[in-house]
Scaffold this motif. Structure first.
Motif, PDB file in Angstrom:
ATOM      1  N   ALA A 332      -3.041  22.183  36.464  1.00 22.90           N
ATOM      2  CA  ALA A 332      -3.497  20.790  36.473  1.00 22.90           C
ATOM      3  C   ALA A 332      -4.035  20.369  35.107  1.00 22.90           C
ATOM      4  O   ALA A 332      -3.855  19.223  34.680  1.00 22.90           O
ATOM      5  CB  ALA A 332      -4.572  20.605  37.550  1.00 22.90           C
ATOM      6  N   ALA A 333      -4.682  21.296  34.408  1.00 21.66           N
ATOM      7  CA  ALA A 333      -5.203  20.969  33.069  1.00 21.66           C
ATOM      8  C   ALA A 333      -4.078  20.647  32.102  1.00 21.66           C
ATOM      9  O   ALA A 333      -4.242  19.851  31.178  1.00 21.66           O
ATOM     10  CB  ALA A 333      -6.039  22.143  32.544  1.00 21.66           C
ATOM     11  N   ASP A 334      -2.911  21.233  32.330  1.00 22.67           N
ATOM     12  CA  ASP A 334      -1.769  21.015  31.439  1.00 22.67           C
ATOM     13  C   ASP A 334      -0.914  19.843  31.881  1.00 22.67           C
ATOM     14  O   ASP A 334      -0.429  19.062  31.046  1.00 22.67           O
ATOM     15  CB  ASP A 334      -0.914  22.281  31.384  1.00 22.67           C
ATOM     16  N   ARG A 335      -0.712  19.691  33.200  1.00 22.16           N
ATOM     17  CA  ARG A 335       0.247  18.693  33.697  1.00 22.16           C
ATOM     18  C   ARG A 335      -0.351  17.691  34.671  1.00 22.16           C
ATOM     19  O   ARG A 335       0.374  16.840  35.205  1.00 22.16           O
ATOM     20  CB  ARG A 335       1.423  19.411  34.370  1.00 22.16           C
ATOM     21  N   GLY A 336      -1.631  17.785  34.938  1.00 24.25           N
ATOM     22  CA  GLY A 336      -2.237  16.878  35.899  1.00 24.25           C
ATOM     23  C   GLY A 336      -2.054  17.383  37.318  1.00 24.25           C
ATOM     24  O   GLY A 336      -1.224  18.265  37.588  1.00 24.25           O
ATOM     25  N   VAL A 337      -2.824  16.823  38.253  1.00 24.74           N
ATOM     26  CA  VAL A 337      -2.756  17.269  39.650  1.00 24.74           C
ATOM     27  C   VAL A 337      -1.363  17.042  40.212  1.00 24.74           C
ATOM     28  O   VAL A 337      -0.827  17.873  40.947  1.00 24.74           O
ATOM     29  CB  VAL A 337      -3.809  16.533  40.510  1.00 24.74           C
ATOM     30  N   GLU A 338      -0.752  15.902  39.870  1.00 25.93           N
ATOM     31  CA  GLU A 338       0.596  15.646  40.397  1.00 25.93           C
ATOM     32  C   GLU A 338       1.586  16.700  39.938  1.00 25.93           C
ATOM     33  O   GLU A 338       2.505  17.068  40.664  1.00 25.93           O
ATOM     34  CB  GLU A 338       1.076  14.260  39.952  1.00 25.93           C
ATOM     35  N   GLY A 339       1.388  17.204  38.719  1.00 24.97           N
ATOM     36  CA  GLY A 339       2.293  18.229  38.207  1.00 24.97           C
ATOM     37  C   GLY A 339       2.223  19.540  38.947  1.00 24.97           C
ATOM     38  O   GLY A 339       3.184  20.314  38.945  1.00 24.97           O
ATOM     39  N   THR A 340       1.094  19.806  39.621  1.00 26.12           N
ATOM     40  CA  THR A 340       0.997  21.052  40.390  1.00 26.12           C
ATOM     41  C   THR A 340       1.930  21.053  41.596  1.00 26.12           C
ATOM     42  O   THR A 340       2.286  22.111  42.108  1.00 26.12           O
ATOM     43  CB  THR A 340      -0.445  21.286  40.882  1.00 26.12           C
ATOM     44  N   GLY A 341       2.331  19.858  42.027  1.00 22.99           N
ATOM     45  CA  GLY A 341       3.216  19.779  43.181  1.00 22.99           C
ATOM     46  C   GLY A 341       4.580  20.392  42.948  1.00 22.99           C
ATOM     47  O   GLY A 341       5.324  20.632  43.903  1.00 22.99           O
ATOM     48  N   ALA A 342       4.935  20.660  41.684  1.00 17.29           N
ATOM     49  CA  ALA A 342       6.225  21.287  41.396  1.00 17.29           C
ATOM     50  C   ALA A 342       6.358  22.654  42.055  1.00 17.29           C
ATOM     51  O   ALA A 342       7.471  23.112  42.321  1.00 17.29           O
ATOM     52  CB  ALA A 342       6.411  21.422  39.882  1.00 17.29           C
ATOM     53  N   VAL A 343       5.231  23.280  42.328  1.00 14.47           N
ATOM     54  CA  VAL A 343       5.264  24.590  43.001  1.00 14.47           C
ATOM     55  C   VAL A 343       6.000  24.504  44.330  1.00 14.47           C
ATOM     56  O   VAL A 343       6.680  25.454  44.740  1.00 14.47           O
ATOM     57  CB  VAL A 343       3.827  25.112  43.217  1.00 14.47           C
ATOM     58  N   TRP A 344       5.884  23.345  45.007  1.00 11.60           N
ATOM     59  CA  TRP A 344       6.418  23.220  46.370  1.00 11.60           C
ATOM     60  C   TRP A 344       7.813  22.607  46.408  1.00 11.60           C
ATOM     61  O   TRP A 344       8.327  22.347  47.507  1.00 11.60           O
ATOM     62  CB  TRP A 344       5.456  22.387  47.215  1.00 11.60           C
ATOM     63  N   GLU A 345       8.435  22.386  45.262  1.00 14.46           N
ATOM     64  CA  GLU A 345       9.756  21.763  45.271  1.00 14.46           C
ATOM     65  C   GLU A 345      10.831  22.683  45.807  1.00 14.46           C
ATOM     66  O   GLU A 345      11.783  22.243  46.445  1.00 14.46           O
ATOM     67  CB  GLU A 345      10.125  21.299  43.859  1.00 14.46           C
ATOM     68  N   ARG A 346      10.703  23.974  45.545  1.00 10.58           N
ATOM     69  CA  ARG A 346      11.700  24.956  46.019  1.00 10.58           C
ATOM     70  C   ARG A 346      11.060  26.348  45.973  1.00 10.58           C
ATOM     71  O   ARG A 346      10.093  26.571  45.223  1.00 10.58           O
ATOM     72  CB  ARG A 346      12.955  24.901  45.151  1.00 10.58           C
ATOM     73  N   PRO A 347      11.584  27.302  46.739  1.00 14.81           N
ATOM     74  CA  PRO A 347      10.999  28.651  46.760  1.00 14.81           C
ATOM     75  C   PRO A 347      10.940  29.297  45.378  1.00 14.81           C
ATOM     76  O   PRO A 347       9.986  30.017  45.070  1.00 14.81           O
ATOM     77  CB  PRO A 347      11.919  29.424  47.706  1.00 14.81           C
ATOM     78  N   ALA A 348      11.956  29.022  44.549  1.00 15.91           N
ATOM     79  CA  ALA A 348      11.980  29.642  43.218  1.00 15.91           C
ATOM     80  C   ALA A 348      10.816  29.196  42.347  1.00 15.91           C
ATOM     81  O   ALA A 348      10.488  29.859  41.357  1.00 15.91           O
ATOM     82  CB  ALA A 348      13.306  29.315  42.525  1.00 15.91           C
ATOM     83  N   ASN A 349      10.168  28.076  42.700  1.00 14.21           N
ATOM     84  CA  ASN A 349       9.058  27.571  41.901  1.00 14.21           C
ATOM     85  C   ASN A 349       7.715  28.199  42.264  1.00 14.21           C
ATOM     86  O   ASN A 349       6.718  27.942  41.584  1.00 14.21           O
ATOM     87  CB  ASN A 349       8.942  26.054  42.039  1.00 14.21           C
ATOM     88  N   LEU A 350       7.674  28.984  43.323  1.00 10.63           N
ATOM     89  CA  LEU A 350       6.430  29.677  43.633  1.00 10.63           C
ATOM     90  C   LEU A 350       6.055  30.590  42.467  1.00 10.63           C
ATOM     91  O   LEU A 350       6.922  31.227  41.863  1.00 10.63           O
ATOM     92  CB  LEU A 350       6.585  30.525  44.899  1.00 10.63           C
ATOM     93  N   PRO A 351       4.779  30.673  42.127  1.00 10.81           N
ATOM     94  CA  PRO A 351       4.390  31.597  41.057  1.00 10.81           C
ATOM     95  C   PRO A 351       4.600  33.036  41.493  1.00 10.81           C
ATOM     96  O   PRO A 351       4.449  33.377  42.675  1.00 10.81           O
ATOM     97  CB  PRO A 351       2.902  31.290  40.852  1.00 10.81           C
TER      98      PRO A 351
END
Length: 368
Positions: A332-351
């Motif tokens: 979130a510090a780098d991309r904002g709270v909205e940017g954290t939602g990229a994690v949930w776009e697809r399984p491959a985006n999980l950390p």
């Protein structure tokens, strides 16, 4: 985006007779918006008479009556767990009913404003006593253990009794400690559920010496944040389910699938961490003291309760909160709270496990 009115729940088919009984015989509320009437049909009632209280003799008798050929007699485990657990009262006033619904509506609006996520809540919310929670969740435990049951040979009576007793202790312990639950209903055909164990919320608020209204609202916000992430990731329930099934099936075969367990732990760390981030952004009142007070309560449990908590991995869940939140705060510090939602776009985006500890690696790998 419109906020649901939380009209009365319509029961749905369940894979478990125990879950079905809880969902059809538990109190059905009309949890309505402001200026709407609450009819007699919507008022709460108890599934059992209020004289039904903790009865250890009945609990032991249920365990000794365990029967069948499987590793666990689920009916006996449920009977033992409920017999050993005070159900608590759910005789709510109309104002208390509306307060639950209002908290969920407020959480829905706040989380939506923070994330701009498209997610839905169940059409109604459920108010449980402790017995309702046990009976609504035993079906999930039964489905999780199905690979073990299908692979097990005929189980000696004493082993079945011990297994059944262990499950009864687990169900009773959780039934006395769960406060709220957003349930995507893994391993089942049902839709998602959102429910609150009212007696536990009342007791813990009193124990922590915090206002009940503030504590209840905090619990509601936390559960709605989980609804947001599962809504943003419709693939997530199936992802978790498949890893859980693989891990349990391998355990039933005498193997430990470290990869499946690792992926499950990593995904749940992301789930809990994201919820913590959204809570910080969306909750409309200071709440760090509530989290700290709950942590102290868990640490000060007696030796038996503490041992059960460790066996159930409750300490692991706290580690997931902290580790996951640190990861999402960095993103979130780098991309904002909205940017954290990229994690949930697809399984491959999980950390990955490594990326959870080094968020810059995830930031380098996943495009904004």
């Amino acid at each position: 985006m419109p906020v649901p009115n939380y009209n009365r729940y319509d029961s749905r088919k369940s894979n478990s007779s125990w879950t079905e009984r809880a969902r059809t015989q538990q109190p059905r509320y009309k949890l309505l918006g402001p200026n709407q009437d609450v009819t007699d049909e919507g008022k709460p009632y108890l599934r059992r008479p209020v004289t039904d209280r903790m009865n250890l003799f009945e609990s032991v008798r249920a365990l000794t009556a365990a029967s069948g050929t499987g590793p666990i007699d689920w009916e006996a485990a449920t009977d033992a767990a409920t017999a050993a657990t005070d159900p608590g009262s759910i005789s709510l006033t109309e104002a208390e009913q509306e307060a639950y619904a209002a908290d969920v509506r407020a959480a829905r609006a706040a989380v939506d404003a923070v994330t701009e996520a498209d997610f839905e809540l169940p059409a109604s919310i459920r108010i449980f006593d402790r017995h309702h929670w046990i009976e609504a969740n035993v079906g999930t435990f039964e489905r999780v253990m199905e690979p073990v049951e299908t692979r097990a040979d005929r189980i000696p009576g004493i082993a079945r009794t011990l297994n059944t007793g262990t499950m009864a202790v687990t169900l009773a312990f959780l039934g006395r400690n769960v406060l709220g639950q957003y349930d995507p209903v893994l391993l089942a055909e049902d839709s998602h559920e959102l429910y609150f164990v009212h007696p536990n919320i009342v007791d813990v608020a009193d124990e922590l010496d915090v206002p009940l209204a503030r504590f209840r609202r905090w619990i509601a916000f936390h559960e709605v944040t989980h609804a947001a992430e599962f809504g943003a990731a419709p693939w997530l329930p199936e992802y978790l389910e498949s890893r859980l099934e693989e891990a349990v099936a391998d355990l039933a075969d005498g193997k430990l699938d470290r990869e499946a367990f690792g992926e499950l732990d990593t995904a749940m760390t992301a789930v809990e961490g994201y919820a913590e981030l959204l809570m910080d952004e969306a909750f409309d009142r200071p709440h760090a003291d509530l989290r700290n007070a709950l942590d102290r309560r868990r640490q000060n449990r007696g030796p038996i309760a503490g041992a059960i908590g460790r066996l159930l991995g409750l300490g692991l869940k706290r580690r997931q909160y902290e580790r996951g939140k640190t990861f999402f705060e960095a993103v979130a510090a780098d991309r904002g709270v909205e940017g954290t939602g990229a994690v949930w776009e697809r399984p491959a985006n999980l950390p990955t496990d490594d990326e959870l500890d080094t968020p810059t690696k995830w930031l380098d790998r996943v495009d904004p």
